[in-house]
Design a protein around this motif. Sequence first.
Motif, short mmCIF file in Angstrom:
data_model
loop_
_atom_site.label_atom_id
_atom_site.label_comp_id
_atom_site.label_asym_id
_atom_site.label_seq_id
_atom_site.Cartn_x
_atom_site.Cartn_y
_atom_site.Cartn_z
N THR A 92 -3.07 8.08 2.17
CA THR A 92 -3.93 7.08 2.80
C THR A 92 -5.33 7.63 2.93
O THR A 92 -5.54 8.66 3.58
CB THR A 92 -3.40 6.71 4.21
N TYR A 137 -4.64 3.05 -0.17
CA TYR A 137 -3.25 3.48 -0.10
C TYR A 137 -2.74 3.70 -1.52
O TYR A 137 -2.72 2.78 -2.34
CB TYR A 137 -2.39 2.43 0.61
N THR A 180 4.08 3.54 7.27
CA THR A 180 2.63 3.59 7.20
C THR A 180 2.05 3.16 8.54
O THR A 180 2.28 2.05 8.98
CB THR A 180 2.10 2.66 6.10
#
Length: 614
Positions: A45, A35, A6
């Motif tokens: 996201t 998220y 991420t």
Amino acid sequence: MPINFTPLLLLAAVMASGGATAATPYSILRNEHTYTLQADGRYATGTEMLVRIDAASALAANREQDIPFDAGLERIKVLDAYVERPDGRRRHVPARAPRIVGAGEPTDDRKFRDRRLLRIPFDGLRAGDKLYYKVVATQFRQASLIPQFFGSWTTPPPGPYGVTIDQPEDMHLTTQARGFTADAQRTTPGRIITRWRYDGGDYPRMEVGSVNRTAYRDMLAASTFDSYAALARTFDQAASRQSTAGEQLAALARAVAAGLPDQRSKALAIHRWVQQHIRYRALYFGEGAWIPSRAADAILQTGWGDCKDHVMLMEAMLTAVGVASTPALIDWGGDLYTLPEVPMMYFNHVITYVPEIDLYLDATSKDIEGGYLPMDQLDKATLLTRTGAIGHTPAHQAGRIAKRYEVRLRDEGAATFTYQIDYSGHLAEAKRTIVRNASAGASRAWLKNMLTARGLLGSIKADYGDTATRSGDFHIGYEGTIKRFLPDGGSKSIAASSALWEDINNLVAGYEGDKKRTQPFRCEENDIVESASYLLPDTLTLDSVPQDVHISNDYFDYSARYVRTGRGLDIERHLRSRQSGSLLCTPQDYITAGADIDAMWQDLQGQLALRQRQ
């Protein structure tokens, strides 16, 4: 199942304009990041921003909004974007207007992420308008390694700010928060939703040289890894399959190390071979962004690879000659010196570690001699992926610069000079590489700048010695003439300089860069010796010279000595700086050394007063 990396969402709308302070000419009205995690490791996201433009000075920085994402792992889409006038009318951004651009970072940065920017144009933006966008980035491939999620959010700018994590109810998530507060969890069938709001204040000013910001800045970190060892195992699952040497590669390794007497000399020989024969080339293919995806034999055949490939090839060759090694994950170029408690991929680079001889090697650094590391890899935490242990690179390494500056003044005020510089240790090959790779134009430019930077006019030529070798000390010799070394007028004085270029004076000026410190900062290690001789014509004599100086504390050892000679003056200066066992200094260290820094600075501003002989 790939591990999901991420990206750090750094509030692109604000960061693109240089960071926010209490005086910024715009207001953030909504700043939400969501998220949505899946059990197999996929994620989405969402980013939602609403910004009001309060003054015309904010228009230039906000007409285009940049949202960072990892092109190797994510697809990004604009769900909505518009400009809203004060009367409520909205002008939507056309669907085809947003575009993907480079992130403005060096392409040869040897880091794991293929960072790109989604750029949204807000044409016709005026003071008093609001701009809005909602974007979603989705991981585009299903996990093929252990599914994991990790993310980090650093100190936001002023205004509302929230991070929402929507996860399966049986997914373990470790979090660490400083300045963030968790709102009550909401549960839907099979899922848990938690919103974190930021309760901090203004975005802090970063002081000159400040580092290790994760140790003191507000932040939120979340990870499904239960330990750094688990993260290391994930990397090692792939790495152990890629670092096996075939017959051809093993034979090459044995030939490179043939006749060498010990493990260190074998490791350095293999490092040198990989460093010189494998070109660096970044790879960003899905989980290959940070998981090794190419076998050592294939890397040898193609002759190129990224940092992971260099390490896989190094390990295969070292193993073939009986030298055990491990990949070592490290944060290169960043400011992470101590690891946060939440285990996640804070690392952006991988190098080789040989435990038996406690030696770190980075074959992607083509300008560093084996046995040394680039300066911004020193004193860094590492994750040794074979064992899962936390390691640490050395804080210090050998290196010295010795300079000899001789000036011969003439009656009319002109001068001739010679300037000799010797580089040793880690500094030698770094400087030799700069000279080796410089174009003729660049070489002429820095020669000219050596004089003009001091306000001098004249000519200079250089002897760069042997630039073909790749190890050992490096010597540069300069000589030249200066048209007007002495100032015009009856009373004459000149700076008591002990060097012409890259001198102690510049380093001490840097120490003066930020007088008030509240944050840890990097204390550079230096060992510089400067000696100078000023030979005067018969028509001039020395009237006064500075006093000798000696300063010693826990960080600095500085001395300056002035010796009159029959024809002029000799100056010797020596600066050695290092903090025992660490490159980090505290604000208190700076306060303690402040008076000594001022004393060094005063000495370096000293003058030699000259007068005409009667």
